[in-house]
Design a protein around this motif. Structure first.
Motif, PDB file in Angstrom:
ATOM      1  N   SER A 127      -5.854 -14.854   2.411  1.00  0.00           N
ATOM      2  CA  SER A 127      -4.894 -15.865   2.227  1.00  0.00           C
ATOM      3  C   SER A 127      -4.115 -15.134   1.192  1.00  0.00           C
ATOM      4  O   SER A 127      -4.361 -15.017   0.036  1.00  0.00           O
ATOM      5  N   GLY A 128      -2.690 -15.008   1.579  1.00  0.00           N
ATOM      6  CA  GLY A 128      -1.804 -14.151   0.432  1.00  0.00           C
ATOM      7  C   GLY A 128      -1.436 -13.035   0.654  1.00  0.00           C
ATOM      8  O   GLY A 128      -0.949 -12.891   1.756  1.00  0.00           O
ATOM      9  N   GLU A 129      -1.318 -12.016  -0.135  1.00  0.00           N
ATOM     10  CA  GLU A 129      -0.725 -10.726  -0.016  1.00  0.00           C
ATOM     11  C   GLU A 129      -1.765  -9.543  -0.182  1.00  0.00           C
ATOM     12  O   GLU A 129      -2.466  -9.651  -1.282  1.00  0.00           O
ATOM     13  N   ALA A 130      -1.928  -8.550   0.536  1.00  0.00           N
ATOM     14  CA  ALA A 130      -2.846  -7.429   0.063  1.00  0.00           C
ATOM     15  C   ALA A 130      -2.176  -6.143   1.152  1.00  0.00           C
ATOM     16  O   ALA A 130      -1.697  -6.396   1.984  1.00  0.00           O
ATOM     17  N   PHE A 131      -2.436  -5.027   0.275  1.00  0.00           N
ATOM     18  CA  PHE A 131      -2.108  -3.719   0.968  1.00  0.00           C
ATOM     19  C   PHE A 131      -3.666  -3.212   1.307  1.00  0.00           C
ATOM     20  O   PHE A 131      -4.607  -3.108   0.618  1.00  0.00           O
ATOM     21  N   PHE A 132      -3.681  -2.438   2.431  1.00  0.00           N
ATOM     22  CA  PHE A 132      -5.098  -2.082   2.977  1.00  0.00           C
ATOM     23  C   PHE A 132      -5.053  -0.416   3.351  1.00  0.00           C
ATOM     24  O   PHE A 132      -4.236   0.047   3.768  1.00  0.00           O
ATOM     25  N   GLU A 133      -5.928   0.262   2.974  1.00  0.00           N
ATOM     26  CA  GLU A 133      -6.154   1.486   3.230  1.00  0.00           C
ATOM     27  C   GLU A 133      -7.418   1.608   4.068  1.00  0.00           C
ATOM     28  O   GLU A 133      -8.627   1.750   3.323  1.00  0.00           O
ATOM     29  N   VAL A 134      -7.351   1.778   5.275  1.00  0.00           N
ATOM     30  CA  VAL A 134      -8.818   1.708   6.207  1.00  0.00           C
ATOM     31  C   VAL A 134      -9.119   3.040   6.649  1.00  0.00           C
ATOM     32  O   VAL A 134      -8.664   4.048   7.109  1.00  0.00           O
TER      33      VAL A 134
END
Length: 320
Positions: A153-160
């Motif tokens: 919920s909201g905003e996030a940056f992902f490095e998977v």
């Protein structure tokens, strides 16, 4: 003496299954009995722990009532036998409630950021989540190896990290990848997903329609429908991690909401006065006055900072 004999007869009839609990209660009450069995059944007949109070409090209250009855009288042998059975039943009921509560536990790890706060979260497989202000993620560490899924919920940056499917679930849609880096932003009824590396599959709810985007693309949905796919410079995708915020034709009210999140302030403004117009520009989260100037000046607005509150007004309105 006659009253006690009648009470004993009723108790014996109930214990032998000759009369129902309701019949026993009616007969015992009619002779104004002080029977321990009567009092115990009266107190437990309406017992409803789940809906009226917490299980802990209900259990403690019932234990107290039973203890009070035991301390008031010496209970004959056959009554002790019944009370033992009743206590065993109550213990079984309590154990059921506790077991049910444990078995329905989600065992979720929840991480949330407040306004003006950013967090870096390392997931069990060493994938990384950079969580923006006013955002939250939740996931199960226990099930992570079988299913790499989290809620945002909201905003996030992902490095998977590469591996099995990695899914980000939001109220507006799901994002599915293998090994890649991407940004997900869910605010109100708008979902934005930007791909920095790899490929990203975006599935909108509730229709299940999906699109795949590649590096340098940003996809937006609104109201459960795909809005557009547009090019974006990879350097802009996660620039909020450095405290920089770029906007292109974003409504002014949304820009003000981001200012509130980044600076933990409350903005007061009248949309009828300032008009909710599209804004193209930039601000960072290092200096509130400078950020307000960068947003307000090109839009013909004034502002006044009062501790944790900021008043926004058009230039035609006098600053109080």
């Amino acid at each position: 003496m006659h009253q006690n004999q009648n009470t004993n007869q009723h108790e014996s009839a109930w214990l032998n299954g000759e009369i129902s609990t309701e019949e026993f209660l009616q007969k015992a009450h009619s002779i104004d009995s002080d029977s321990v069995l009567l009092k115990a059944l009266s107190k437990t007949s309406g017992f409803d722990a789940p809906s009226k109070k917490t299980k802990h409090n209900a259990w403690a209250e019932l234990e107290k009532k039973i203890s009070e009855e035991k301390s008031q009288k010496v209970i004959p042998l056959y009554r002790s036998y019944w009370m033992g059975i009743a206590a065993s039943l109550i213990l079984a009921i309590g154990a059921f409630f506790i077991f049910k509560q444990s078995s329905t536990s989600t065992n979720q790890t929840i991480i949330a950021t407040s306004f003006a706060e950013v967090q870096t979260v390392y997931l069990p497989d060493s994938s990384i989540v950079y969580l923006n202000a006013g955002s939250k993620i939740s996931f199960s560490e226990r099930q992570w190896q079988e299913e790499r899924t989290l809620e945002l919920s909201g905003e996030a940056f992902f490095e998977v990290k590469k591996g099995s499917d990695f899914t980000v679930e939001t109220n507006l849609g799901d994002v599915v990848v293998l090994g890649t880096s991407f940004n997900v932003k869910e605010r109100k009824d708008i979902l934005e997903v930007a791909c920095k590396t790899g490929k990203v599959k975006v599935i909108i709810k509730p229709s299940g329609d999906y699109q795949i985007i590649t590096p340098g693309q940003i996809l937006a949905t609104k109201g459960g429908k795909f809005k557009n796919v547009a090019p974006i410079s990879p350097s802009y995708i996660d620039n909020w991690r450095r405290g920089d915020f770029d906007f292109e034709s974003v409504m002014l009210s949304e820009v003000f909401e981001e200012l509130e999140r980044q600076y933990d302030v409350s903005l007061e403004f009248d949309l009828n006065d300032i008009q909710d117009r599209p804004y193209t520009g930039y601000f960072n989260n290092k200096n509130l006055t400078e950020a307000l100037q960068l947003v307000c000046s090109p839009m013909g607005l004034n502002f006044k900072i009062e501790e944790k509150k900021v008043k926004i007004m058009s230039r035609g309105v006098q600053t109080p």
